[in-house]
Design a protein around this motif. Structure first.
Motif, PDB file in Angstrom:
ATOM      1  N   UNK A 142       0.935  -1.179   0.029  1.00  0.00           N
ATOM      2  CA  UNK A 142      -0.151  -0.101   0.052  1.00  0.00           C
ATOM      3  C   UNK A 142       0.714   1.286  -0.034  1.00  0.00           C
ATOM      4  N   UNK A 143       0.622   2.251  -1.069  1.00  0.00           N
ATOM      5  CA  UNK A 143       1.345   3.425  -0.852  1.00  0.00           C
ATOM      6  C   UNK A 143       1.247   4.199   0.389  1.00  0.00           C
ATOM      7  N   UNK A 144       2.221   4.922   0.883  1.00  0.00           N
ATOM      8  CA  UNK A 144       2.188   5.640   2.162  1.00  0.00           C
ATOM      9  C   UNK A 144       1.727   6.936   1.873  1.00  0.00           C
ATOM     10  N   UNK A 145       1.050   7.684   2.745  1.00  0.00           N
ATOM     11  CA  UNK A 145       0.560   9.046   2.541  1.00  0.00           C
ATOM     12  C   UNK A 145       1.961   9.790   2.271  1.00  0.00           C
ATOM     13  N   UNK A 146       1.460  11.285   2.066  1.00  0.00           N
ATOM     14  CA  UNK A 146       2.656  12.158   2.108  1.00  0.00           C
ATOM     15  C   UNK A 146       2.666  13.144   3.321  1.00  0.00           C
ATOM     16  N   UNK A 147       3.463  12.409   4.090  1.00  0.00           N
ATOM     17  CA  UNK A 147       3.347  12.813   5.543  1.00  0.00           C
ATOM     18  C   UNK A 147       5.038  13.317   5.868  1.00  0.00           C
ATOM     19  N   UNK A 148       5.325  14.248   5.966  1.00  0.00           N
ATOM     20  CA  UNK A 148       6.595  14.799   6.392  1.00  0.00           C
ATOM     21  C   UNK A 148       6.931  15.549   7.369  1.00  0.00           C
ATOM     22  N   UNK A 149       7.644  15.390   8.375  1.00  0.00           N
ATOM     23  CA  UNK A 149       7.957  16.370   9.291  1.00  0.00           C
ATOM     24  C   UNK A 149       9.298  17.151   8.845  1.00  0.00           C
ATOM     25  N   UNK A 150       9.260  18.428   9.265  1.00  0.00           N
ATOM     26  CA  UNK A 150      10.374  19.272   8.857  1.00  0.00           C
ATOM     27  C   UNK A 150      11.741  18.715   9.307  1.00  0.00           C
ATOM     28  N   UNK A 151      12.631  18.688   8.523  1.00  0.00           N
ATOM     29  CA  UNK A 151      13.963  18.040   9.063  1.00  0.00           C
ATOM     30  C   UNK A 151      15.145  19.290   9.105  1.00  0.00           C
ATOM     31  N   UNK A 152      15.935  19.109  10.158  1.00  0.00           N
ATOM     32  CA  UNK A 152      17.153  20.344  10.321  1.00  0.00           C
ATOM     33  C   UNK A 152      18.422  19.656  10.198  1.00  0.00           C
ATOM     34  N   UNK A 153      19.445  20.255   9.607  1.00  0.00           N
ATOM     35  CA  UNK A 153      20.929  19.690   9.700  1.00  0.00           C
ATOM     36  C   UNK A 153      21.435  19.687  11.221  1.00  0.00           C
ATOM     37  N   UNK A 154      22.124  18.574  11.561  1.00  0.00           N
ATOM     38  CA  UNK A 154      22.364  18.630  12.796  1.00  0.00           C
ATOM     39  C   UNK A 154      23.774  17.807  12.769  1.00  0.00           C
ATOM     40  N   UNK A 155      24.766  18.109  13.991  1.00  0.00           N
ATOM     41  CA  UNK A 155      25.745  17.731  14.188  1.00  0.00           C
ATOM     42  C   UNK A 155      26.317  17.722  15.532  1.00  0.00           C
ATOM     43  N   UNK A 156      27.548  16.786  15.777  1.00  0.00           N
ATOM     44  CA  UNK A 156      28.196  16.867  16.861  1.00  0.00           C
ATOM     45  C   UNK A 156      29.565  17.477  16.822  1.00  0.00           C
ATOM     46  N   UNK A 157      30.107  18.414  17.716  1.00  0.00           N
ATOM     47  CA  UNK A 157      31.326  19.132  17.740  1.00  0.00           C
ATOM     48  C   UNK A 157      31.551  19.629  19.127  1.00  0.00           C
ATOM     49  N   UNK A 158      32.918  19.484  19.411  1.00  0.00           N
ATOM     50  CA  UNK A 158      33.492  19.858  20.807  1.00  0.00           C
ATOM     51  C   UNK A 158      32.538  19.466  21.798  1.00  0.00           C
ATOM     52  N   UNK A 159      32.006  18.170  21.618  1.00  0.00           N
ATOM     53  CA  UNK A 159      31.201  17.486  23.010  1.00  0.00           C
ATOM     54  C   UNK A 159      29.758  18.156  22.926  1.00  0.00           C
ATOM     55  N   UNK A 160      29.340  18.876  21.794  1.00  0.00           N
ATOM     56  CA  UNK A 160      28.176  19.640  21.737  1.00  0.00           C
ATOM     57  C   UNK A 160      27.346  19.277  20.579  1.00  0.00           C
ATOM     58  N   UNK A 161      25.914  18.942  20.856  1.00  0.00           N
ATOM     59  CA  UNK A 161      24.988  18.737  19.770  1.00  0.00           C
ATOM     60  C   UNK A 161      24.487  20.124  19.135  1.00  0.00           C
ATOM     61  N   UNK A 162      24.788  20.295  17.591  1.00  0.00           N
ATOM     62  CA  UNK A 162      24.465  21.490  17.208  1.00  0.00           C
ATOM     63  C   UNK A 162      23.204  21.249  16.078  1.00  0.00           C
TER      64      UNK A 162
END
Length: 388
Positions: free
Chosen positions: A109-129
């Motif tokens: 079955x085809x899935x509905x068009x359902x998308x949550x906004x995504x954000x670039x993320x990374x870890x650096x210097x022991x911090x999540x950005x």
């Protein structure tokens, strides 16, 4: 551009207490150790609720903290591999926020068009950005460099700050070296002098000269003259939206700012003390014990006093947003101009790129510069009389 360092009365721009952020920068949201593999946490970057999770391979991802099906907060869900699973109906979302599986759908079955906004993320210097703005700009906007992070001879002290105040108030506190009077009972600094001031479209740098006296200055490895007073230059550099400040030959502080909302701000700071007078082998051995002790008994008392003043400012502003104030430190005025300018530029760019859907941040009228000239003569900051 170099600005005058003369202390003259100037009117504070109250609008700086109302503006939002320029989201096209990297913002810290958590310490990396708070996000082990398979865990998801809620964060807020200027009123944007975001679910940040680390997949089972150790990679960090961030998507809108609202399931596009029912709006349930996704941080209440589970991590399956590199997917985030809504706790309500089990819908699975990949790192781009796209729904890729619904457990009660037949395989074909085809899935509905359902998308949550995504954000670039990374870890650096022991911090999540997280990068809350235009994701296409993320790679071109560098995170503040912290070269001391890999120097194991430095004593690194991580410091978390939580303030019930607008980020402009918090930023002014960091730029303002003239409030040593507040810390006089903690052997804080005294006799501050603003030596020079420079600004650009995205930065303000102020250089001060301050004096210290007492056991705290000895702990920090400051040399003293015959009367026990030592003088050092302090540089405070605000590179929007974060700080780097140094005390000549003694310390280096990187303060990463997280504006949560109009009345709340957080910070993730890394303080480096390269001149702790201990053998290197001993410093490495006692770091796990020394760091919390230094933080609790030396630096947190200073921070707690600052928090009280910043939150007092915020409460007074909320009672009467039209109250007028006078500032004498040109570094604060330059900082306010920069915050207003960054926000205004973002709002203008957002309107031009998508006039049918302007940015969600609240608008403000175009800010205009005011002359810094005044009839008030340059001030001399008095000695506290206690020889801090």
């Amino acid at each position: 551009m170099e600005l005058t360092a003369a202390l003259r009365g100037q009117t504070i721009q109250n609008r700086v207490r109302e503006v939002g952020i320029n989201p096209n920068h990297w913002y810290p949201v958590a310490w990396a150790h708070q996000l082990p593999p398979g865990r998801v946490i809620p964060v807020v970057v200027w009123q944007q609720s975001i679910a940040v999770y680390r997949d089972t391979a150790g990679q960090v991802h961030a998507i809108e903290d609202a399931c596009p099906h029912k709006g349930v907060e996704l941080h209440l869900g589970e991590v399956h591999g590199d997917r985030l699973v809504c706790p309500y109906h089990g819908w699975e979302f990949d790192r781009s926020g796209q729904c890729v599986h619904i457990p009660y759908f037949p395989p074909d079955q085809k899935l509905p068009c359902a998308t949550a906004l995504s954000y670039p993320a990374q870890e650096r210097y022991g911090i999540i950005w997280v990068f809350p703005g235009d994701p296409q700009l993320a790679d071109s906007r560098p995170i503040l460099e912290v070269p001391e992070y890999d120097d194991h001879n430095c004593l690194m002290i991580p410091i978390t700050g939580v303030f019930n105040a607008h980020f402009s108030i918090c930023n002014e506190n960091t730029m303002d070296v003239f409030h040593g009077f507040l810390h006089k009972d903690l052997q804080g600094w005294f006799d501050p002098v603003l030596l020079n001031l420079q600004d650009s479209n995205s930065s303000v740098q102020a250089n001060y000269r301050v004096s210290y006296k007492g056991t705290l200055s000895k702990f920090l490895g400051l040399s003293t003259n015959s009367d026990g007073v030592t003088t050092r230059n302090v540089s405070v550099h605000y590179q929007y939206p974060h700080y780097h400040s140094t005390m000549e030959g003694v310390s280096s502080l990187y303060l990463m700012r997280l504006p949560v909302g109009p009345n709340q701000t957080r910070s993730f700071s890394l303080l480096f003390l390269p001149k702790v007078r201990l053998p290197k082998w001993l410093l490495r051995a006692i770091k796990p014990v020394l760091v919390p002790l230094v933080l609790r008994f030396i630096f947190m008392p200073f921070l707690e006093q600052d928090v009280g003043m910043m939150e007092s400012e915020q409460r007074t502003y909320q009672k009467d947003a039209k109250r007028r104030y006078v500032e004498v430190n040109p570094a604060i005025i330059a900082l306010q101009r920069l915050i207003l300018r960054q926000y205004e530029q973002f709002m203008q760019q957002s309107s031009q790129s998508n006039p049918a859907n302007p940015a969600s941040q609240p608008p403000f009228e175009s800010w205009q510069d005011q002359s810094s000239n005044s009839s008030i003569e340059p001030l001399t900051v008095p000695h506290s009389g206690k020889g801090q």
